[in-house]
Design an enzyme around this catalytic site. Structure first.
Site, PDB file in Angstrom:
ATOM      1  N   GLU A 135      -5.094  -3.684  -2.387  1.00 18.83           N
ATOM      2  CA  GLU A 135      -6.538  -3.421  -2.359  1.00 18.83           C
ATOM      3  C   GLU A 135      -6.883  -2.180  -1.527  1.00 18.83           C
ATOM      4  O   GLU A 135      -7.956  -1.607  -1.667  1.00 18.83           O
ATOM      5  CB  GLU A 135      -7.294  -4.658  -1.829  1.00 18.83           C
ATOM      6  CG  GLU A 135      -6.975  -5.093  -0.400  1.00 18.83           C
ATOM      7  CD  GLU A 135      -5.721  -5.965  -0.285  1.00 18.83           C
ATOM      8  OE1 GLU A 135      -4.879  -5.925  -1.192  1.00 18.83           O
ATOM      9  OE2 GLU A 135      -5.596  -6.665   0.740  1.00 18.83           O
ATOM     10  N   CYS A 151       9.685   1.474   3.482  1.00 12.79           N
ATOM     11  CA  CYS A 151      10.521   0.319   3.826  1.00 12.79           C
ATOM     12  C   CYS A 151      11.958   0.739   4.065  1.00 12.79           C
ATOM     13  O   CYS A 151      12.754  -0.038   4.556  1.00 12.79           O
ATOM     14  CB  CYS A 151      10.440  -0.738   2.744  1.00 12.79           C
ATOM     15  SG  CYS A 151      11.156  -0.165   1.224  1.00 12.79           S
ATOM     16  N   LYS A 166      -1.192  -6.295  -9.944  1.00  9.50           N
ATOM     17  CA  LYS A 166      -2.192  -6.451  -8.866  1.00  9.50           C
ATOM     18  C   LYS A 166      -1.826  -5.441  -7.771  1.00  9.50           C
ATOM     19  O   LYS A 166      -0.934  -5.679  -6.964  1.00  9.50           O
ATOM     20  CB  LYS A 166      -2.130  -7.890  -8.324  1.00  9.50           C
ATOM     21  CG  LYS A 166      -3.383  -8.418  -7.670  1.00  9.50           C
ATOM     22  CD  LYS A 166      -3.844  -7.703  -6.431  1.00  9.50           C
ATOM     23  CE  LYS A 166      -3.084  -8.045  -5.181  1.00  9.50           C
ATOM     24  NZ  LYS A 166      -3.491  -7.156  -4.044  1.00  9.50           N
ATOM     25  N   SER A 203       4.981  -7.199   3.190  1.00  6.20           N
ATOM     26  CA  SER A 203       5.507  -7.581   4.504  1.00  6.20           C
ATOM     27  C   SER A 203       6.289  -8.901   4.406  1.00  6.20           C
ATOM     28  O   SER A 203       6.076  -9.703   3.484  1.00  6.20           O
ATOM     29  CB  SER A 203       4.352  -7.724   5.488  1.00  6.20           C
ATOM     30  OG  SER A 203       3.462  -8.699   5.005  1.00  6.20           O
ATOM     31  N   PHE A 236       0.802  -1.228   0.000  1.00  4.03           N
ATOM     32  CA  PHE A 236       0.000   0.000   0.000  1.00  4.03           C
ATOM     33  C   PHE A 236       0.835   1.279   0.000  1.00  4.03           C
ATOM     34  O   PHE A 236       0.344   2.347  -0.328  1.00  4.03           O
ATOM     35  CB  PHE A 236      -0.943   0.017   1.223  1.00  4.03           C
ATOM     36  CG  PHE A 236      -0.253   0.394   2.515  1.00  4.03           C
ATOM     37  CD1 PHE A 236       0.021   1.729   2.803  1.00  4.03           C
ATOM     38  CD2 PHE A 236       0.146  -0.571   3.429  1.00  4.03           C
ATOM     39  CE1 PHE A 236       0.663   2.080   3.989  1.00  4.03           C
ATOM     40  CE2 PHE A 236       0.799  -0.226   4.600  1.00  4.03           C
ATOM     41  CZ  PHE A 236       1.059   1.102   4.882  1.00  4.03           C
ATOM     42  N   GLU A 290       9.230  -4.778  13.183  1.00  6.38           N
ATOM     43  CA  GLU A 290       8.891  -3.671  12.279  1.00  6.38           C
ATOM     44  C   GLU A 290       7.581  -3.044  12.755  1.00  6.38           C
ATOM     45  O   GLU A 290       6.565  -3.733  12.858  1.00  6.38           O
ATOM     46  CB  GLU A 290       8.722  -4.179  10.842  1.00  6.38           C
ATOM     47  CG  GLU A 290       8.321  -3.064   9.888  1.00  6.38           C
ATOM     48  CD  GLU A 290       8.109  -3.508   8.444  1.00  6.38           C
ATOM     49  OE1 GLU A 290       7.426  -4.521   8.208  1.00  6.38           O
ATOM     50  OE2 GLU A 290       8.619  -2.811   7.540  1.00  6.38           O
TER      51      GLU A 290
END
Ligand code: NAD
Length: 491
Positions: free
Chosen positions: A178, A283, A175, A228, A151, A384
């Site tokens: 979402e 990240c 893809k 992740s 995301f 994290e």
């Protein structure tokens, strides 16, 4: 979009998904529902993969100099629409407008680099490996490839892969996450303008069912993933078990070492930008600072001031330096991690919980947070958090600092602040991370370098961007050639 629904794009046509389940795309600053992402089914993924498979033979035969003409057009479309896309990124993802724009610059940079494919995918030839015999290495595309995205960079991350894949002669399925499907929807409206043959670039929205369908589809030859670590590991194992090429970038916990000889004002400013920029949802965000010897007190004071004074608000408002986190669930998870830090006995020097932003009371805000005196191996030091939470640790020597860096599970990035070339070289040599910063807080590789995560931050061999992408999106073929003896003897 139809009635706020996000569409799929297959065979150059916008398709209304037959999905019965949807995920709402919510502006995390205002709580406004911006759209609904359909969770496309296995059958819908199959249709997109089939379109890509049908397009592949002709696209593969299209000469690379011709293929990149579409990328030049895409670059111009992206440049012309950068403001609109950047606003959309801010609205669905929360980061500031400037951060969204910087994200799109990185996306465009990857398109530019992939325009060098006619040179980058050249093969090699050795004449006369034996009398009259030549050996040739060719690069050929792989087939249908796909990318599964997180995301936090909805505009940029697909472009670490997509332009290289397509320029190398593969056909493609994207893809998006979402949670943030609007940016790619906009970008595919630009793809529609560049006139690619149908089926070359396809968009399928969805979540786990769509991902699993890509992982299991026999026609999909290679998958790039960013997200992740648990999901990266899953993608890597399931995809590899199905015989696919996989590159899977995972999570991170990025340390910074601050030596006493560093320019401490610069170290504070850059570390604050790294830790709190994009609300810590990068990240490559710094999430751990290890101060050495007398750097401790001045750095701690400076970073606490920087945390308190950071302007938090809606990313489209002028002067805002940090936006919300992605969802209410994320906000609660991050606040829970701060609570864990307190329960582990550490000092929460700046506590960002319970943030209220006037005018945006429904937003998912966590203010910058500093937790000090973390113990190695504690949950707060290892996990994290993926929010604007910075942990501080202290040691007396650079040796101890480097061994702390190297004891981490992740290896996405490590940075050092110093004015000593000797210390910098040692750190560069010894640090076990794939992206290294020397007096840099976000060591994001430019498009002409690979994005090199290590350890739990990466599963695979070849990274995204640059020549690694060309290696990933091509397969090598070696030809050994002999021609009639009469011809050879003539000379
Ligand atoms: P995520 O792993 O939850 O989701 C990423 C993608 O995987 C999404 O498209 C999602 O639909 C899909 N997915 C999620 N769960 C799945 C499952 N069980 N089975 C199959 N597919 C599944 O990640 P996120 O929350 O969207 O992104 C944040 C994470 O991404 C952080 O950990 C961050 O460090 C990482 N990240 C890493 C890099 C990198 O370069 N290493 C870059 C950006 C983000």
């Amino acid at each position: 979009m139809t009635e706020n629904n996000i569409l799929n794009y297959v065979n150059n046509q916008w398709i209304v998904s037959q999905a019965t389940e949807f995920v709402e795309v919510i502006n995390p600053a205002t709580a406004e529902v911006l759209g609904r992402t359909p969770l496309s089914s296995k059958a819908e993924v199959d249709t997109a993969v089939q379109a890509a498979a049908d397009a592949y033979p002709a696209w593969r035969r299209t000469p690379p100099p011709e293929r990149i003409q579409y990328l030049f057009k895409l670059k111009h479309q992206l440049e012309a629409n950068i403001e609109d896309i950047s606003r959309t990124i801010t609205m669905e993802c929360g980061k500031t407008y400037e951060e969204s724009r910087a994200e799109m610059r990185r996306a465009i940079e990857n398109v530019e680099v992939a325009c060098g494919i006619p040179l980058m995918m050249q093969g090699v030839i050795s004449e006369d490996i034996a009398p009259g015999i030549d050996e040739i290495m060719l690069r050929q595309p792989v087939g249908v490839c796909a990318v599964i995205c997180p995301f936090n960079f909805p505009g940029m991350i697909p472009f670490w892969f997509l332009p290289y894949a397509v320029a190398c002669g593969n056909t493609y399925v994207v893809k998006p996450s979402e949670k943030v499907s609007l940016s790619m929807q906009k970008i595919f409206h630009l793809v529609e303008q560049i006139g690619l043959p149908k089926g070359v670039l396809n968009l399928v929205n969805g979540a786990k069912e769509a991902v699993d369908a890509l992982l299991d589809h026999p026609a999909v030859r290679a998958i790039s993933f960013v997200g992740s670590t648990p999901v990266a590991r899953y993608i890597y194992s399931r995809g590899a078990a199905n015989g696919k090429r996989i590159q899977a970038q995972g999570g991170a916990k990025n340390p910074v070492i601050v030596l006493p000889d560093a320019d401490l004002d610069m170290a504070v400013r850059i570390t604050a930008d790294s830790a709190f920029g994009c609300a810590g949802q990068r990240c490559l965000a710094t999430s751990l600072v290890i101060t050495v010897a007398e750097a401790r007190h001045p750095f701690t004071e400076g970073i606490c001031d920087a945390a308190v004074s950071r302007v938090v608000g809606y990313g489209l408002d002028a002067g805002v330096q940090m936006g919300p986190v992605i969802t209410r669930q994320s906000q609660h998870r991050i606040e829970g991690a701060i609570q864990t830090g307190a329960e582990e006995g550490f000092n929460v020097l700046v506590d960002g919980r319970g943030a209220q932003i006037p005018g945006y009371e429904a937003g998912c805000f966590v203010r910058p947070t500093i937790i000090s005196d973390l113990k190695p191996g504690s949950q707060t030091a290892r996990t994290e958090i993926f929010g604007p939470v910075l942990g501080l640790m202290h040691v007396n020597t650079i040796e101890d600092a480097i061994s702390l860096v190297n004891s981490a599970d992740y290896g996405n990035q490590a940075s050092l602040f110093t004015s000593s070339g000797t210390a910098a070289r040692r750190f560069r040599y010894e640090a076990e991370a794939g992206n290294i910063g020397i007096n840099i807080g976000v060591a994001a590789p430019m498009a002409f370098f690979p994005f090199s995560g290590w350890k739990e931050s990466f599963f695979g061999d070849l990274h995204g961007q640059s020549m690694d992408a060309v290696d990933f999106f091509t397969q090598k073929k070696v030809v050994v050639e002999r021609w009639p003896k009469e011809w050879t003897r003539k000379f």
